[in-house]
Design a protein around this motif. Structure first.
Motif, mmCIF file in Angstrom:
data_model
loop_
_atom_site.group_PDB
_atom_site.id
_atom_site.type_symbol
_atom_site.label_atom_id
_atom_site.label_comp_id
_atom_site.label_asym_id
_atom_site.label_seq_id
_atom_site.Cartn_x
_atom_site.Cartn_y
_atom_site.Cartn_z
ATOM 1 N N SER A 293 4.953 10.311 -3.194
ATOM 2 C CA SER A 293 3.956 9.257 -3.293
ATOM 3 C C SER A 293 2.529 9.758 -3.486
ATOM 4 O O SER A 293 1.597 8.970 -3.449
ATOM 5 C CB SER A 293 4.037 8.386 -2.040
ATOM 6 O OG SER A 293 3.766 9.170 -0.901
ATOM 7 N N ARG A 294 2.343 11.060 -3.663
ATOM 8 C CA ARG A 294 0.989 11.565 -3.924
ATOM 9 C C ARG A 294 1.012 12.345 -5.223
ATOM 10 O O ARG A 294 1.342 13.518 -5.251
ATOM 11 C CB ARG A 294 0.526 12.476 -2.777
ATOM 12 C CG ARG A 294 0.230 11.711 -1.518
ATOM 13 C CD ARG A 294 -0.147 12.637 -0.389
ATOM 14 N NE ARG A 294 -0.185 11.888 0.853
ATOM 15 C CZ ARG A 294 -1.268 11.257 1.299
ATOM 16 N NH1 ARG A 294 -2.401 11.343 0.653
ATOM 17 N NH2 ARG A 294 -1.217 10.561 2.398
ATOM 18 N N SER B 44 4.030 3.614 -3.337
ATOM 19 C CA SER B 44 3.202 3.675 -2.139
ATOM 20 C C SER B 44 1.956 2.847 -2.398
ATOM 21 O O SER B 44 1.397 2.892 -3.489
ATOM 22 C CB SER B 44 2.830 5.134 -1.852
ATOM 23 O OG SER B 44 1.788 5.208 -0.915
ATOM 24 N N HIS B 45 1.549 2.087 -1.430
ATOM 25 C CA HIS B 45 0.397 1.206 -1.645
ATOM 26 C C HIS B 45 -0.891 1.784 -1.093
ATOM 27 O O HIS B 45 -1.953 1.618 -1.653
ATOM 28 C CB HIS B 45 0.647 -0.160 -1.011
ATOM 29 C CG HIS B 45 1.844 -0.853 -1.599
ATOM 30 N ND1 HIS B 45 2.535 -1.826 -0.939
ATOM 31 C CD2 HIS B 45 2.463 -0.691 -2.789
ATOM 32 C CE1 HIS B 45 3.545 -2.246 -1.697
ATOM 33 N NE2 HIS B 45 3.519 -1.563 -2.818
ATOM 34 N N VAL C 51 6.494 9.651 2.894
ATOM 35 C CA VAL C 51 7.914 9.546 2.524
ATOM 36 C C VAL C 51 8.590 8.300 3.098
ATOM 37 O O VAL C 51 9.152 7.502 2.343
ATOM 38 C CB VAL C 51 8.702 10.812 2.962
ATOM 39 C CG1 VAL C 51 10.187 10.655 2.648
ATOM 40 C CG2 VAL C 51 8.153 12.047 2.249
ATOM 41 N N LEU C 52 8.543 8.107 4.410
ATOM 42 C CA LEU C 52 9.384 7.055 4.983
ATOM 43 C C LEU C 52 8.941 5.648 4.590
ATOM 44 O O LEU C 52 9.773 4.819 4.215
ATOM 45 C CB LEU C 52 9.450 7.215 6.508
ATOM 46 C CG LEU C 52 10.169 8.499 6.963
ATOM 47 C CD1 LEU C 52 9.990 8.719 8.459
ATOM 48 C CD2 LEU C 52 11.656 8.452 6.617
ATOM 49 N N ILE C 53 7.653 5.382 4.643
ATOM 50 C CA ILE C 53 7.201 4.048 4.232
ATOM 51 C C ILE C 53 7.409 3.852 2.720
ATOM 52 O O ILE C 53 7.939 2.824 2.303
ATOM 53 C CB ILE C 53 5.738 3.793 4.670
ATOM 54 C CG1 ILE C 53 5.675 3.688 6.197
ATOM 55 C CG2 ILE C 53 5.179 2.537 4.022
ATOM 56 C CD1 ILE C 53 4.273 3.574 6.764
ATOM 57 N N TYR D 203 0.789 7.065 -7.230
ATOM 58 C CA TYR D 203 2.111 7.610 -7.536
ATOM 59 C C TYR D 203 2.475 7.364 -8.993
ATOM 60 O O TYR D 203 1.947 6.466 -9.648
ATOM 61 C CB TYR D 203 3.179 6.946 -6.651
ATOM 62 C CG TYR D 203 3.325 5.458 -6.894
ATOM 63 C CD1 TYR D 203 4.193 4.959 -7.863
ATOM 64 C CD2 TYR D 203 2.564 4.540 -6.176
ATOM 65 C CE1 TYR D 203 4.312 3.603 -8.104
ATOM 66 C CE2 TYR D 203 2.672 3.181 -6.407
ATOM 67 C CZ TYR D 203 3.543 2.713 -7.368
ATOM 68 O OH TYR D 203 3.641 1.373 -7.614
ATOM 69 N N ASP D 204 3.389 8.168 -9.510
ATOM 70 C CA ASP D 204 4.038 7.921 -10.788
ATOM 71 C C ASP D 204 5.475 7.538 -10.488
ATOM 72 O O ASP D 204 6.063 8.009 -9.510
ATOM 73 C CB ASP D 204 4.011 9.171 -11.662
ATOM 74 C CG ASP D 204 2.611 9.479 -12.171
ATOM 75 O OD1 ASP D 204 1.790 8.538 -12.261
ATOM 76 O OD2 ASP D 204 2.325 10.658 -12.462
#
Ligand SMILES: *[C@@H]1O[C@H](CO)[C@@H](O)[C@H](O)[C@H]1NC(C)=O
Ligand SMILES: *[C@@H]1O[C@H](CO)[C@@H](O)[C@H](O)[C@H]1NC(C)=O
Ligand SMILES: *[C@@H]1O[C@H](CO)[C@@H](O)[C@H](O)[C@H]1NC(C)=O
Ligand SMILES: *[C@@H]1O[C@H](CO)[C@@H](O)[C@H](O)[C@H]1NC(C)=O
Ligand SMILES: *[C@@H]1O[C@H](CO)[C@@H](O)[C@H](O)[C@H]1NC(C)=O
Ligand SMILES: *[C@@H]1O[C@H](CO)[C@@H](O)[C@H](O)[C@H]1NC(C)=O
Ligand SMILES: *[C@@H]1O[C@H](CO)[C@@H](O)[C@H](O)[C@H]1NC(C)=O
Ligand SMILES: *[C@@H]1O[C@H](CO)[C@@H](O)[C@H](O)[C@H]1NC(C)=O
Length: 568
Positions: free
Chosen positions: A235-236, A351-352, A288-290, A195-196
């Motif tokens: 997150s992508r 995001s991990h 999205v949610l996490i 992610y950025d």
């Protein structure tokens, strides 16, 4: 395991050989990560486009068995004797044309799938906002959009995928040359492979209609330099069709000419996109949610969401989670004409890993289990420490097993036989099929009341978030060396959530591919050779073409094992 199915969280490390120049390594690394992420998103996309779990309401209870709980069955509840996708599951009065392949409706689900396909091919993305698509869909469900759906055959979907791979490849090559400039005073961090993210503190002005966030440095620090970033706010970072948001750090003259605030807010804001691969529950959570939980949970609700590409269905479906993460109104950012001023704005989501959390990098060292318990609490499910229903409720004589039948791909062709086998083994069986008219709340309660969640590898298993600790996720692994994917997507996360994870890998003869291609075909005899030809081949055969005819005799010991686990 042992397959070459790449995992975005592990494979890039392997890709980091002892290369010379640090820059080359970094670029190589990024390229590898990018490729693998690309692979994965396509792979998961396939789950989206070919799964009816992409439905707005994940899954719905199809039919309760005589002994099962009084879970609502809808007006179109079908008997489990029909192994085929249900063509008639369209609400009366919707006036939707159906085709004989897949359900059509004006729910966002179908549109999401379709849009996702368009987007992933880089078509229609530049000029058509999601909002416009939404409008079209709502106003004219039988219009052009629906016609496109009708025309789409499975074959077309496959071709789309192959084209996507090509697009993806070229996009990533170019991406490796972008964003290497290190800002003087970093606002945006482009270093993470997934992610950025941009963090603006001080005078931050969010212009929704411009998809822009401005940073006005303190008066004394305004110089000649201005800086600009353009990032994808989800997150992508390689997902082509998530729109970009611009972040601009203004110099003295720009700041002097900056638009005045039309509203001022005391709480921080987070800008993020709701489109992308959402509509498949796995992606809803993973993408999205996490990430939203990671990025905002520690603010304890004191944050405002500025949502670009807002998806009304998403806001509605996950309203309980969104409302808890933020006690302030969700802003439809693209349509917001104001200049909203905040003390802090974050653009993007952290995001991990896929459907996961790395506690060492998470605020308050959150774990995936923390996330799950948080979600369970929000949905009013029993707190941790309450055992699985079978153990906890004296009156339960049999453990309850929820059996998911997927709609189109990887479906159980002998579903009734499996239901009967599970009953014979001593389970109360709750068969479920994709359904749209069942809310998450209801579904959450139904899953919570079960001791086992069973299904073929696929997004329906994402409902494991609603299981209690020590409950069993029983994943049926299709033919084609899919064990690794099954572990990465579901098995590993299940274990992190203290669920008991059981996999049943089918034999070749239990795959419909066996009937179709015969035992001598490499599709059956040598899946590795298929995977080696390119991921899209593995995708085509094992993820898309394959259905499952479970050999209930061979499966019986697995059911017995699960029963023993629950009785321990
Ligand atoms: C967007 O629309 C403009 C004019 O309407 C057109 O010239 C351009 O080619 C379009 N771009 C894409 C990517 O479709
Ligand atoms: C990548 O860059 C090359 C050369 O700079 C260009 O020809 C190509 O169209 C670009 N690809 C994409 C997807 O932007
Ligand atoms: C925002 O967009 C409008 C309309 O395109 C434009 O006139 C205005 O200059 C933009 N504002 C900024 C700060 O970019
Ligand atoms: C600020 O940046 C703009 C655009 O780069 C430039 O035209 C302008 O001269 C700069 N202003 C100052 C005070 O340096
Ligand atoms: C959009 O953002 C991504 C990553 O966040 C970046 O790689 C890409 O270059 C951006 N696109 C544009 C047109 O700026
Ligand atoms: C979120 O849920 C928790 C637990 O139910 C509750 O304590 C908290 O007040 C909620 N926060 C908001 C903003 O609703
Ligand atoms: C989380 O864990 C890491 C190491 O595992 C530690 O360095 C960090 O301080 C912890 N963070 C918090 C907020 O507890
Ligand atoms: C089903 O499994 C049993 C036990 O492994 C085996 O004996 C039987 O031949 C299988 N049946 C079929 C149709 O493959």
């Amino acid at each position: 395991m042992g397959t070459d199915s790449p995992s975005p969280s592990t494979a890039p490390v392997a890709g980091l050989g002892a290369k010379g120049a640090a820059r080359a390594v970094a670029q190589h690394h990024q390229a590898v990560v990018g490729f693998l992420l690309g692979f994965f998103l396509v792979l998961l996309l396939y789950t989206t486009v070919s799964s009816q779990f992409g439905s707005q309401n994940a899954i719905g209870v199809l039919q309760s068995t005589s002994t099962s709980p009084a879970v609502r069955t809808g007006q179109n509840a079908m008997t489990p004797t029909s192994p085929s996708p249900k063509p008639n599951d369209v609400k009366k009065g919707d006036h939707i044309k159906e085709d004989n392949k897949e359900q059509q409706s004006n729910t966002p689900n179908k549109m999401e799938e379709d849009r996702t396909q368009h987007g992933i091919n880089g078509i229609e993305k530049e000029n058509q906002t999601e909002a416009k698509l939404d409008d079209e869909k709502v106003k004219n469900p039988e219009g052009g959009q629906a016609a496109v759906n009708d025309a789409r055959s499975d074959r077309m979907e496959e071709e789309d995928l192959i084209r996507q791979e090509i697009d993806q490849g070229s996009m990533i090559k170019n991406d490796t040359n972008i964003g290497q400039v290190t800002p003087r005073k970093p606002i945006c961090d482009l270093s993470d492979p997934r992610y950025d993210i941009c963090e603006i503190s001080g005078d931050a002005r969010a212009l929704g209609a411009n998809r822009t966030v401005l940073y006005l440095p303190p008066a004394g620090e305004r110089g000649a330099d201005s800086q600009e970033w353009s990032i994808r706010d989800q997150s992508r970072k390689y997902l082509e069709f998530v729109g970009n948001v611009t972040v601009r750090s203004l110099n003295a003259s720009q700041a002097a000419a900056a638009p005045a605030c039309t509203s001022r807010h005391a709480v921080p804001a987070v800008v993020f996109a709701m489109n992308g691969l959402t509509s498949n529950p796995w992606h809803d959570f993973s993408d999205v949610l996490i990430p939203l939980f990671l990025t905002t949970r520690a603010l304890d609700g004191e944050v405002q969401f500025l949502v670009s590409d807002l998806q009304p269905w998403f806001v509605d479906k996950y309203r309980l989670i969104l409302r808890n993460l933020s006690r302030h109104d969700v802003v439809d950012f693209n349509r917001d004409g104001g200049v909203r001023c905040y003390p802090r704005v974050t653009v993007g989501l952290r995001s991990h890993r896929d459907l996961g959390i790395d506690p060492a990098r998470a605020p308050r060292n959150y774990t995936l289990l923390d996330f799950q318990l948080y979600v369970r609490e929000i949905y009013g499910l029993p707190p941790p420490g309450i055992d699985v229903p079978y153990k906890e409720q004296q009156q339960r004589t049999m453990p309850r097993l929820m059996l998911i039948n997927r709609g189109r791909t990887r479906k159980f062709v002998n579903f009734p036989e499996i239901v009967a086998a599970a009953r014979d083994a001593g389970f109360e069986v709750v068969p479920v099929e994709p359904r749209r008219d069942l809310g998450v709340e209801e579904l959450a309660r139904a899953v919570d009341s079960c001791d086992v969640l069973m299904g073929a590898h696929g997004a329906g298993l994402t409902n494991f978030f609603f299981l209690r600790s020590n409950a069993v996720m029983l994943q049926v692994v299709p033919w084609g060396h899919m064990e690794h994917s099954c572990m990465v997507f579901y098995g590993g996360p299940a274990r992190e959530m203290r669920l008991r994870d059981v996999e049943y890998s089918i034999a070749a003869v239990e795959s419909t591919l066996y009937d179709k291609y015969g035992e001598d075909s490499p599709v059956i005899s040598d899946p590795e050779s298929i995977h080696r030809q390119g991921w899209q081949f593995g995708m085509r055969y094992y993820w898309i073409e394959q259905d499952i005819r479970l050999n209930v005799t061979r499966f019986a010991p697995t059911l017995h094992q699960v029963l023993q686990m629950l009785k321990e």
